[in-house]
Enzyme design. Structure first.
Site, PDB file in Angstrom:
ATOM      1  N   GLY A 120       6.003  -6.440   0.106  1.00  0.00           N
ATOM      2  CA  GLY A 120       6.065  -5.917   1.458  1.00  0.00           C
ATOM      3  C   GLY A 120       5.499  -6.923   2.437  1.00  0.00           C
TER       4      GLY A 120
ATOM      5  N   GLN B 112       1.637  -9.728  10.213  1.00  0.00           N
ATOM      6  CA  GLN B 112       1.313 -10.792   9.255  1.00  0.00           C
ATOM      7  C   GLN B 112       2.048 -12.097   9.542  1.00  0.00           C
ATOM      8  OE1 GLN B 112       2.011  -8.079   5.653  1.00  0.00           O
ATOM      9  NE2 GLN B 112       0.368  -9.412   4.979  1.00  0.00           N
TER      10      GLN B 112
ATOM     11  N   CYS C 157      -2.761  -8.382  -0.934  1.00  0.00           N
ATOM     12  CA  CYS C 157      -2.146  -8.523   0.382  1.00  0.00           C
ATOM     13  C   CYS C 157      -1.888 -10.002   0.632  1.00  0.00           C
ATOM     14  CB  CYS C 157      -3.091  -7.970   1.446  1.00  0.00           C
ATOM     15  SG  CYS C 157      -2.421  -8.092   3.118  1.00  0.00           S
ATOM     16  N   LEU C 158      -0.704 -10.338   1.143  1.00  0.00           N
ATOM     17  CA  LEU C 158      -0.370 -11.751   1.353  1.00  0.00           C
ATOM     18  C   LEU C 158      -1.291 -12.406   2.388  1.00  0.00           C
ATOM     19  CD1 LEU C 158       3.539 -11.611   1.264  1.00  0.00           C
ATOM     20  CD2 LEU C 158       1.979 -12.280  -0.566  1.00  0.00           C
TER      21      LEU C 158
ATOM     22  N   HIS D 270       0.484   0.934   2.449  1.00  0.00           N
ATOM     23  CA  HIS D 270      -0.179  -0.358   2.682  1.00  0.00           C
ATOM     24  C   HIS D 270       0.440  -1.062   3.900  1.00  0.00           C
ATOM     25  CE1 HIS D 270      -2.048  -4.265   1.245  1.00  0.00           C
ATOM     26  NE2 HIS D 270      -1.153  -4.685   2.121  1.00  0.00           N
ATOM     27  N   GLU D 271       1.767  -1.108   3.953  1.00  0.00           N
ATOM     28  CA  GLU D 271       2.427  -1.797   5.072  1.00  0.00           C
ATOM     29  C   GLU D 271       2.240  -1.036   6.376  1.00  0.00           C
ATOM     30  OE1 GLU D 271       3.225  -4.769   4.623  1.00  0.00           O
ATOM     31  OE2 GLU D 271       3.049  -4.608   2.448  1.00  0.00           O
TER      32      GLU D 271
ATOM     33  N   HIS E 204      -0.832  -1.888   8.076  1.00  0.00           N
ATOM     34  CA  HIS E 204      -0.782  -3.151   8.826  1.00  0.00           C
ATOM     35  C   HIS E 204      -0.372  -2.927  10.281  1.00  0.00           C
ATOM     36  CE1 HIS E 204      -1.703  -6.424   6.131  1.00  0.00           C
ATOM     37  NE2 HIS E 204      -0.874  -5.983   5.196  1.00  0.00           N
TER      38      HIS E 204
HETATM   39 NI    NI Z   1      -0.802  -6.498   3.169  1.00  0.00          NI
END
Ligand code: NI
Length: 196
Positions: free
Chosen positions: A45, A50, A105-106, A147-148, A151
């Site tokens: 995701g 991000q 998480c990226l 999770h997304e 963000h």
């Molecule tokens: Ni993340």
């Protein structure tokens, strides 16, 4: 085009996001770039903040989870072709028992922690063609969405950890902000020294 992923500590990850208008310039191109950026980093995701954009948009492709042998046949089927774009999403309800899943998480490379979230989520959103949908997801599909979604609300999974865990991670997180971390994809660090 692969875009740099913004690292922990960048204010854009905490910003209030705005809704995406139908005539948003080159929205198709942006979505394509987000998928490319996510795949390049082996993520499931990616949310617009991000990549530095405080707008209510995230993309998910949870199909890599379908290979997990622990899953029930039902869940596998649900994840198999779970590739979706979520525009102006709004979580309507969260239900079910809380369960722990090891999240990453990226924007926070090399840190993974168990996070508790409810099992089911009902969400309203627009797809890439601006068709309105109201759908319910459970298990891992719900997990990635939650999770997304966080963000675009300025929330990171590390916010959900215990006080003790947060204290233990403080040094690592501050190193990530400074660029003292190894990631296999292009990143943008808020406190990196010039010339790094
Ligand atoms: Ni993340």
């Amino acid at each position: 085009m692969i875009l740099p992923i913004v690292a922990y500590g960048d204010p854009v990850l905490r910003k209030k996001t705005v809704e995406v208008e139908k005539d948003y310039p080159n929205l198709d191109g942006l979505i394509e770039n987000m998928f490319e950026t996510m795949y390049n980093a082996y993520g499931v995701g990616l949310a617009a903040p991000q990549i530095g954009l405080p707008i209510r948009l995230f993309v998910i492709d949870a199909s890599p989870f379908a290979d997990d042998e622990e899953l029930s046949e039902d869940e596998r089927r649900q994840l198999q072709d779970f590739k979706k774009v979520f525009i102006n999403a709004k979580i309507l309800e969260e239900n079910g028992k809380e369960w722990a899943f090891n999240e990453g998480c990226l924007s926070i490379p090399n840190i993974r922690e168990d996070v508790l979230r409810q099992d089911t989520v009902k969400i309203e959103y627009f797809d890439e063609n601006f068709n309105k949908k109201v759908e319910e997801f459970t298990g891992r599909a719900a997990r990635v969405i939650q999770h997304e979604y966080d963000h675009i609300e300025g929330v990171l999974f590390t916010d959900k950890l215990s006080g003790l865990k947060k204290r233990l991670l403080k040094g690592k997180l501050s190193n990530i902000s400074k660029g003292k971390v190894k990631a296999d994809y292009k990143m943008r660090f808020p406190e990196a020294k010039k010339g790094r």
